[in-house]
Motif scaffolding. Structure first.
Motif, PDB file in Angstrom:
ATOM      1  N   TYR A   1       0.812  -1.211   0.000  1.00 36.73           N
ATOM      2  CA  TYR A   1       0.000   0.000   0.000  1.00 36.73           C
ATOM      3  C   TYR A   1       0.855   1.274   0.000  1.00 36.73           C
ATOM      4  CZ  TYR A   1      -3.363  -3.533   1.287  1.00 36.73           C
ATOM      5  OH  TYR A   1      -4.126  -4.676   1.311  1.00 36.73           O
ATOM      6  N   SER A   2       2.144   1.109  -0.218  1.00 37.04           N
ATOM      7  CA  SER A   2       3.012   2.276  -0.356  1.00 37.04           C
ATOM      8  C   SER A   2       2.740   2.950  -1.690  1.00 37.04           C
ATOM      9  CB  SER A   2       4.482   1.862  -0.261  1.00 37.04           C
ATOM     10  OG  SER A   2       4.814   0.972  -1.309  1.00 37.04           O
ATOM     11  N   SER A   3       3.073   4.232  -1.770  1.00 38.09           N
ATOM     12  CA  SER A   3       2.735   4.993  -2.974  1.00 38.09           C
ATOM     13  C   SER A   3       3.427   4.439  -4.208  1.00 38.09           C
ATOM     14  CB  SER A   3       3.106   6.473  -2.778  1.00 38.09           C
ATOM     15  OG  SER A   3       4.488   6.607  -2.486  1.00 38.09           O
ATOM     16  N   TRP A   4       4.678   3.968  -4.074  1.00 32.68           N
ATOM     17  CA  TRP A   4       5.383   3.485  -5.259  1.00 32.68           C
ATOM     18  C   TRP A   4       4.722   2.237  -5.827  1.00 32.68           C
ATOM     19  CZ3 TRP A   4       7.511  -1.208  -6.341  1.00 32.68           C
ATOM     20  CH2 TRP A   4       7.794  -2.073  -5.283  1.00 32.68           C
ATOM     21  N   PHE A   5       4.207   1.346  -4.944  1.00 31.71           N
ATOM     22  CA  PHE A   5       3.592   0.130  -5.461  1.00 31.71           C
ATOM     23  C   PHE A   5       2.175   0.391  -5.955  1.00 31.71           C
ATOM     24  CE2 PHE A   5       1.491  -4.042  -5.195  1.00 31.71           C
ATOM     25  CZ  PHE A   5       2.332  -4.741  -6.042  1.00 31.71           C
ATOM     26  N   LEU A   6       1.449   1.297  -5.304  1.00 28.87           N
ATOM     27  CA  LEU A   6       0.103   1.632  -5.787  1.00 28.87           C
ATOM     28  C   LEU A   6       0.163   2.276  -7.165  1.00 28.87           C
ATOM     29  CD1 LEU A   6      -1.678   2.936  -2.559  1.00 28.87           C
ATOM     30  CD2 LEU A   6      -1.997   0.732  -3.712  1.00 28.87           C
ATOM     31  N   ASN A   7       1.284   2.881  -7.515  1.00 24.19           N
ATOM     32  CA  ASN A   7       1.454   3.396  -8.878  1.00 24.19           C
ATOM     33  C   ASN A   7       1.524   2.258  -9.893  1.00 24.19           C
ATOM     34  OD1 ASN A   7       1.452   6.109  -8.165  1.00 24.19           O
ATOM     35  ND2 ASN A   7       3.660   6.149  -7.826  1.00 24.19           N
ATOM     36  N   LEU A   8       2.010   1.101  -9.454  1.00 20.66           N
ATOM     37  CA  LEU A   8       2.048  -0.079 -10.324  1.00 20.66           C
ATOM     38  C   LEU A   8       0.697  -0.776 -10.356  1.00 20.66           C
ATOM     39  CD1 LEU A   8       5.453  -1.836  -9.465  1.00 20.66           C
ATOM     40  CD2 LEU A   8       4.906  -0.504 -11.508  1.00 20.66           C
ATOM     41  N   ASN A   9       0.107  -0.954  -9.177  1.00 15.98           N
ATOM     42  CA  ASN A   9      -1.172  -1.645  -9.071  1.00 15.98           C
ATOM     43  C   ASN A   9      -2.046  -0.929  -8.053  1.00 15.98           C
ATOM     44  OD1 ASN A   9      -3.324  -3.369  -9.035  1.00 15.98           O
ATOM     45  ND2 ASN A   9      -2.247  -5.065  -8.045  1.00 15.98           N
ATOM     46  N   PRO A  10      -2.999  -0.124  -8.500  1.00 15.91           N
ATOM     47  CA  PRO A  10      -3.847   0.648  -7.573  1.00 15.91           C
ATOM     48  C   PRO A  10      -4.614  -0.210  -6.579  1.00 15.91           C
ATOM     49  CG  PRO A  10      -4.074   1.477  -9.817  1.00 15.91           C
ATOM     50  CD  PRO A  10      -3.279   0.196  -9.902  1.00 15.91           C
ATOM     51  N   LYS A  11      -4.754  -1.521  -6.861  1.00 20.85           N
ATOM     52  CA  LYS A  11      -5.448  -2.396  -5.921  1.00 20.85           C
ATOM     53  C   LYS A  11      -4.556  -2.838  -4.773  1.00 20.85           C
ATOM     54  CE  LYS A  11      -8.920  -4.348  -9.046  1.00 20.85           C
ATOM     55  NZ  LYS A  11      -9.482  -5.610  -9.598  1.00 20.85           N
ATOM     56  N   GLY A  12      -3.247  -2.647  -4.910  1.00 17.30           N
ATOM     57  CA  GLY A  12      -2.340  -3.071  -3.848  1.00 17.30           C
ATOM     58  C   GLY A  12      -2.256  -4.574  -3.696  1.00 17.30           C
ATOM     59  N   ASP A  13      -2.443  -5.312  -4.789  1.00 17.30           N
ATOM     60  CA  ASP A  13      -2.403  -6.769  -4.751  1.00 17.30           C
ATOM     61  C   ASP A  13      -1.101  -7.296  -5.353  1.00 17.30           C
ATOM     62  OD1 ASP A  13      -4.913  -7.105  -3.627  1.00 17.30           O
ATOM     63  OD2 ASP A  13      -5.933  -7.201  -5.565  1.00 17.30           O
ATOM     64  N   VAL A  14      -0.693  -8.469  -4.909  1.00 17.56           N
ATOM     65  CA  VAL A  14       0.331  -9.237  -5.592  1.00 17.56           C
ATOM     66  C   VAL A  14      -0.330 -10.519  -6.098  1.00 17.56           C
ATOM     67  CG1 VAL A  14       2.283  -8.334  -4.280  1.00 17.56           C
ATOM     68  CG2 VAL A  14       1.060 -10.321  -3.392  1.00 17.56           C
ATOM     69  N   PRO A  15       0.232 -11.069  -7.195  1.00 18.65           N
ATOM     70  CA  PRO A  15       1.464 -10.697  -7.885  1.00 18.65           C
ATOM     71  C   PRO A  15       1.248  -9.619  -8.948  1.00 18.65           C
ATOM     72  CG  PRO A  15       0.563 -12.660  -8.877  1.00 18.65           C
ATOM     73  CD  PRO A  15      -0.345 -12.326  -7.724  1.00 18.65           C
ATOM     74  N   VAL A  16       2.365  -9.003  -9.333  1.00 25.33           N
ATOM     75  CA  VAL A  16       2.432  -8.073 -10.459  1.00 25.33           C
ATOM     76  C   VAL A  16       3.734  -8.376 -11.196  1.00 25.33           C
ATOM     77  CG1 VAL A  16       2.677  -5.652 -11.157  1.00 25.33           C
ATOM     78  CG2 VAL A  16       1.125  -6.250  -9.291  1.00 25.33           C
ATOM     79  N   ILE A  17       3.711  -8.324 -12.525  1.00 16.87           N
ATOM     80  CA  ILE A  17       4.969  -8.402 -13.251  1.00 16.87           C
ATOM     81  C   ILE A  17       5.173  -7.121 -14.035  1.00 16.87           C
ATOM     82  CG2 ILE A  17       4.913 -10.927 -13.431  1.00 16.87           C
ATOM     83  CD1 ILE A  17       4.316 -10.573 -16.423  1.00 16.87           C
TER      84      ILE A  17
END
Length: 321
Positions: free
Chosen positions: A66-82
């Protein structure tokens, strides 16, 4: 103990402490957590297809998702992401499609049959069936209801079990905090609602039994399909492993780790399912999925409350395990 010799435990990181990592730009990056069910699914696919990738483990316990850098990748804050160069793909189903589309041919074995084939429909039947099972609720509920008399395995033992329960409440608070600051509030608000419903589901024994019964119904269907195979094959749809096998094998793996094997399939209850899981456990990808004893012990130590870490060497151990 004097004030000079007292060891003060470091404060856990806040969301503001998490900064965007420096990552390689010449290979796929997988953002994941090794105990997350859908992260494990993508790991198995990467291993089966022998795709080179860079792993980045998110600190889910302290809310890095839920950090800003990861929410920029995935607004849902879920893993996984590639992340593959300029492409960012969240959601395990979308990741599977991307990897199957990009990595194919003799070097990369296909895990999904051709579209418009019966085999493809069969694969998607298993995919949809497992996606409807609340695996997260299944895991949490197994930690709560002792009447089930389960035999859990590492890593879901000891302090990790209690930590996972506490972390569910922590995630709810982190989501509420992130909602106040996030630009895209819709996705996080939906996830908060899901987390609250899951908490209520797992604590109610009657509601949790419905989850257990849904899993049993699915496994009975699998047993019937395995029994009806003519001729007998090693995997669900033939002698080559498919996405359906990865999905089913991973579900059985999670049930086994949680200690449900006696509840569901051993002692002759589901002999076909039991034999299938034994075959799945022989695969190289399965062995690569397992955390080392070192990793398990380190995780257990990190999750153990400070007042239980006895001995003057505790501070030293934290820095070296």
């Amino acid at each position: 103990m004097s004030d000079q010799t007292k060891k003060i435990a470091p404060l856990p990181p806040t969301l503001e402490d998490f900064k965007a990592p420096v990552l390689p730009d010449n290979k796929i990056v997988l953002f994941f957590h090794p105990y997350n069910f859908y992260s494990q699914k993508i790991l198995l696919i990467l291993y089966e297809k022998k795709i080179d990738f860079f792993p980045y483990v998110l600190d889910l316990y302290n809310g890095e998702q839920y950090s800003s850098w990861f929410l920029n990748l995935n607004p849902k804050g879920d893993v996984p992401v590639i992340q593959d160069g300029a492409f960012v793909i969240p959601n395990s189903a979308h990741i599977v499609n991307y990897l199957e589309s990009k990595f194919r041919g003799e070097k990369y074995p296909s895990l999904k049959p051709p579209h418009n084939s019966r085999e493809y429909d069969d694969v998607m039947l298993y995919e949809h069936a497992v996606s409807r099972l609340p695996v997260g609720a299944l895991s949490l509920g197994s930690f709560i209801h002792d009447d089930l008399k389960l035999t859990p395995k590492a890593p879901f033992i000891g302090p990790i079990r209690q930590s996972c329960l506490k972390n569910n409440e922590k995630v709810i608070e982190l989501l509420r905090q992130s909602l106040e600051e996030a630009a895209n509030k819709t996705a996080l608000r939906q996830k908060l609602d899901i987390q609250i419903r899951r908490r209520d589901l797992v604590t109610d024994r009657t509601e949790f039994q419905r989850v257990l019964d849904a899993v049993r119904k699915f496994l009975l269907y699998v047993e019937q399909e395995l029994s009806a195979q003519a001729p007998k094959t090693e995997w669900l749809l033939g002698d080559d492993i498919t996405l359906a096998d990865i999905t089913l094998g991973l579900l059985l793996h999670r049930l086994y780790q949680l200690g449900f094997e006696n509840y569901y399939w051993t002692f002759g209850k589901l002999p076909g399912v039991e034999a299938y899981f034994l075959r799945f456990r022989q695969r190289e990808s399965y062995h690569r999925l397992q955390p080392s004893n070192y990793a398990i012990l380190r995780e257990m130590w990190v999750r153990t409350p400070g007042n239980y870490k006895l001995g003057a060497g505790a501070g030293f151990l934290v820095g070296h395990i």
